[in-house]
Design a protein around this motif. Structure first.
Motif, PDB file in Angstrom:
ATOM      1  N   PHE A  38      33.011  38.421  47.513  1.00  0.00           N
ATOM      2  CA  PHE A  38      33.315  36.974  48.002  1.00  0.00           C
ATOM      3  C   PHE A  38      31.714  36.223  47.935  1.00  0.00           C
ATOM      4  O   PHE A  38      31.759  34.829  47.310  1.00  0.00           O
ATOM      5  CB  PHE A  38      33.702  36.721  49.506  1.00  0.00           C
ATOM      6  CG  PHE A  38      33.629  35.301  50.018  1.00  0.00           C
ATOM      7  CD1 PHE A  38      34.635  34.479  49.775  1.00  0.00           C
ATOM      8  CD2 PHE A  38      32.944  35.188  50.794  1.00  0.00           C
ATOM      9  CE1 PHE A  38      34.797  33.298  50.202  1.00  0.00           C
ATOM     10  CE2 PHE A  38      32.893  33.596  51.490  1.00  0.00           C
ATOM     11  CZ  PHE A  38      33.766  32.849  50.977  1.00  0.00           C
ATOM     12  N   THR A  39      30.740  36.754  48.129  1.00  0.00           N
ATOM     13  CA  THR A  39      29.353  36.247  48.021  1.00  0.00           C
ATOM     14  C   THR A  39      29.116  36.080  46.771  1.00  0.00           C
ATOM     15  O   THR A  39      28.531  34.713  46.283  1.00  0.00           O
ATOM     16  CB  THR A  39      28.280  37.284  48.735  1.00  0.00           C
ATOM     17  OG1 THR A  39      28.650  37.595  50.269  1.00  0.00           O
ATOM     18  CG2 THR A  39      27.006  36.504  48.473  1.00  0.00           C
ATOM     19  N   ALA A  51      29.861  29.822  41.974  1.00  0.00           N
ATOM     20  CA  ALA A  51      30.479  28.144  42.010  1.00  0.00           C
ATOM     21  C   ALA A  51      29.335  27.381  42.368  1.00  0.00           C
ATOM     22  O   ALA A  51      29.316  26.388  41.895  1.00  0.00           O
ATOM     23  CB  ALA A  51      31.462  28.473  43.132  1.00  0.00           C
ATOM     24  N   LEU A  52      28.236  27.695  43.305  1.00  0.00           N
ATOM     25  CA  LEU A  52      27.109  26.914  43.206  1.00  0.00           C
ATOM     26  C   LEU A  52      26.402  26.862  42.239  1.00  0.00           C
ATOM     27  O   LEU A  52      25.881  25.653  41.787  1.00  0.00           O
ATOM     28  CB  LEU A  52      26.401  27.538  44.644  1.00  0.00           C
ATOM     29  CG  LEU A  52      26.973  27.517  45.970  1.00  0.00           C
ATOM     30  CD1 LEU A  52      26.017  28.125  47.160  1.00  0.00           C
ATOM     31  CD2 LEU A  52      26.993  26.115  46.446  1.00  0.00           C
ATOM     32  N   THR A  53      26.259  27.803  41.385  1.00  0.00           N
ATOM     33  CA  THR A  53      25.372  27.758  40.172  1.00  0.00           C
ATOM     34  C   THR A  53      25.830  26.907  39.103  1.00  0.00           C
ATOM     35  O   THR A  53      25.321  26.217  38.632  1.00  0.00           O
ATOM     36  CB  THR A  53      25.107  29.198  39.463  1.00  0.00           C
ATOM     37  OG1 THR A  53      24.701  30.011  40.621  1.00  0.00           O
ATOM     38  CG2 THR A  53      24.255  29.250  38.273  1.00  0.00           C
ATOM     39  N   SER A  96      31.252  35.269  44.140  1.00  0.00           N
ATOM     40  CA  SER A  96      32.142  34.333  43.843  1.00  0.00           C
ATOM     41  C   SER A  96      31.424  32.908  44.570  1.00  0.00           C
ATOM     42  O   SER A  96      31.590  31.787  43.386  1.00  0.00           O
ATOM     43  CB  SER A  96      33.508  34.266  44.454  1.00  0.00           C
ATOM     44  OG  SER A  96      34.117  35.637  43.950  1.00  0.00           O
ATOM     45  N   VAL A  97      30.972  32.784  45.444  1.00  0.00           N
ATOM     46  CA  VAL A  97      30.357  31.677  46.006  1.00  0.00           C
ATOM     47  C   VAL A  97      29.326  31.435  45.404  1.00  0.00           C
ATOM     48  O   VAL A  97      28.842  30.155  45.018  1.00  0.00           O
ATOM     49  CB  VAL A  97      30.091  31.719  47.547  1.00  0.00           C
ATOM     50  CG1 VAL A  97      29.270  30.562  47.980  1.00  0.00           C
ATOM     51  CG2 VAL A  97      31.534  31.704  48.404  1.00  0.00           C
ATOM     52  N   MET A  98      28.314  32.292  45.062  1.00  0.00           N
ATOM     53  CA  MET A  98      27.041  31.888  44.209  1.00  0.00           C
ATOM     54  C   MET A  98      27.408  31.533  42.963  1.00  0.00           C
ATOM     55  O   MET A  98      26.790  30.525  42.398  1.00  0.00           O
ATOM     56  CB  MET A  98      26.417  33.033  44.405  1.00  0.00           C
ATOM     57  CG  MET A  98      25.617  33.760  45.651  1.00  0.00           C
ATOM     58  SD  MET A  98      24.805  32.686  46.461  1.00  0.00           S
ATOM     59  CE  MET A  98      22.981  32.789  45.454  1.00  0.00           C
TER      60      MET A  98
END
Length: 180
Positions: free
Chosen positions: A14-15, A21-23, A17-19
């Motif tokens: 999950f972490t 998306a932020l990138t 995937s979030v990173m």
């Protein structure tokens, strides 16, 4: 049923995937930015010599020396996503044997935090300006262009050509080399 390792694996996935998306969001904020800038080039001296080419058969080749001035304000090229710029001055010309010849004469790495306003006077070419024959002698259309590669923190590597270019004629005769 849910062990400590499977919960850690889920949290890690999950972490990531979030990173990711932020990138991607960071990349999209600067992906379509215009990174061009006006450039002023001026050639102050051109010297042409006929030298022996040691890379092949013992033939003589043209060797050009150029002294130039560069003025450019690259401040708007830098933003939060630019790590550095790779600047290079190239010469483009045509000869009877090759329709397009391109030679890099000078380069510089400009890091974020350094002064982005270039005002360089009487700069000599950093690399040899060889022609594999006699294509520089009397060539009336050697075009110098300053370009740069933007090195971002995240994203694509755009190649930008400055708006100012200058065409210079090369001399019709060789400079005589003296040995001391």
């Amino acid at each position: 049923m849910n062990t400590l390792l499977s919960r850690a694996n889920s949290l890690f996935a999950f972490t990531l995937s979030v990173m990711a998306a932020l990138t991607l969001g960071c990349i999209l904020t600067t992906a379509f930015k215009d990174r061009s800038a006006p450039v002023r080039l001026h050639v102050s001296r051109i010297l042409l010599k006929k030298v022996e080419d040691f890379t092949g058969p013992r033939k003589k080749s043209d060797l050009g020396f150029i002294t130039f001035h560069i003025s450019a304000d690259l401040e708007k090229t830098f933003d939060w996503n630019v790590k550095q710029l790779f600047l290079y001055l190239s010469a483009e010309y045509s000869t009877k044997s090759n329709a397009v010849n391109q030679v890099v004469l000078w380069d510089k790495i400009l890091l974020r935090g350094e002064n982005p306003k270039l005002d360089l006077k009487d700069v000599k070419s950093k690399y040899f300006f060889f022609d594999d024959g006699h294509g520089l002698k009397g060539n009336r259309n050697v075009t110098l262009t300053l370009s740069w590669q933007v090195i971002p923190i995240a994203g694509i590597l755009p190649l930008v050509t400055g708006s100012g270019r200058v065409s210079v004629p090369f001399p019709d005769s060789y400079e005589i080399a003296t040995a001391f």
